[in-house]
Design a protein around this motif. Structure first.
Motif: not given
Length: 244
Positions: A33, A91, A111, A114, A118, A174-175, A177-178, A181, A191
């Motif tokens: 992260t 990205y 990944i 993400y 992104g 986008a974070l 989604v991370l 993931v 986030t």
């Protein structure tokens, strides 16, 4: 003569607990992260000289001039181009980091969602920003050269759309989604706080003649990203995955 069955080494509950623990260990081993947060913080900081010194290219014909004065609509096409290219490159770098980490640890990270989201959000941000240039949700003052600020009533939906179209908010989306993931609840909480702060900040209008008026919009998110990166790197759990 009595017959006794041999005791089982693991019962169903113990096996289920072992599987859950192994799954948790794998998810922890997959995480990296701190790196995405660090890269996005650097991208945000590099935007400062772009905002200050890059020329305004009036690609959309929004500038108005009068007696040596020039007023142009935001965002600048130069800034928009920077964010689109910089986020895509960020990205790509993040994807490369996770691939390298997977090879080193022997545990892969999915990944791709993400990175795809992104890049798609970066492209969508550019498209929405261009559309808003010609169809602004926030009314444009009739006299752009007026020195007196005009209070304009704008609904929350308009502020939300404008806020979510900003590159800082796109980073937060986008974070999310991370966090999914990586199955990372701490990242999810971080986030959500980050997104709330940048949306509130984006709804504030600064009336200033300084050419550095944009600094709070970039320094606050960059500081949050740097602090988050340091925290996730410092409190990173053990990445050892038990052998099966």
């Amino acid at each position: 003569m009595t017959h006794e069955s041999a005791p089982q080494a693991d019962g169903p509950r113990e096996l289920l607990a072992a599987v859950r623990d192994l799954t948790r260990q794998v998810h922890v081993a997959q995480r990296g992260t701190w790196f995405p947060l660090l890269v996005l913080a650097v991208v945000t900081l590099v935007a400062i000289p772009v905002y200050r010194y890059a020329p305004y290219l009036d690609l959309f014909g929004t500038c108005r001039s009068r007696q040596g004065e020039r007023v142009c609509m935001e965002p600048s096409p130069t800034q928009l181009g920077y964010w689109t290219v910089a986020l895509v490159l960020a990205y790509v770098a993040i994807a490369g980091f996770y691939v390298k980490q997977s090879r080193r640890r022997g545990v892969g990270t999915p990944i791709r969602p993400y990175v795809v989201v992104g890049v798609a959000l970066a492209a969508l941000m550019a498209a929405v920003s261009i559309w808003l240039t010609y169809h602004p949700l926030v009314p444009v003052p009739a006299d752009p050269f007026s020195v007196d600020p005009v209070e304009i009533e704008v609904g929350p939906a308009a502020w939300l759309v404008n806020g979510l179209a900003s590159p800082i908010a796109v980073i937060a989306l986008a974070l999310l989604v991370l966090a999914w993931v990586e199955r990372n609840r701490a990242l999810l909480a971080y986030t959500l706080v980050y997104l709330a702060i940048v949306l509130v900040q984006g709804s504030q209008v600064i009336h200033s003649t300084s050419r550095w008026y944009f600094l709070p919009y970039l320094l606050v998110p960059a500081a949050l990203l740097l602090l988050g990166s340091a925290a996730f790197a410092l409190f990173k759990p053990s990445t050892e995955v038990p052998a099966r």
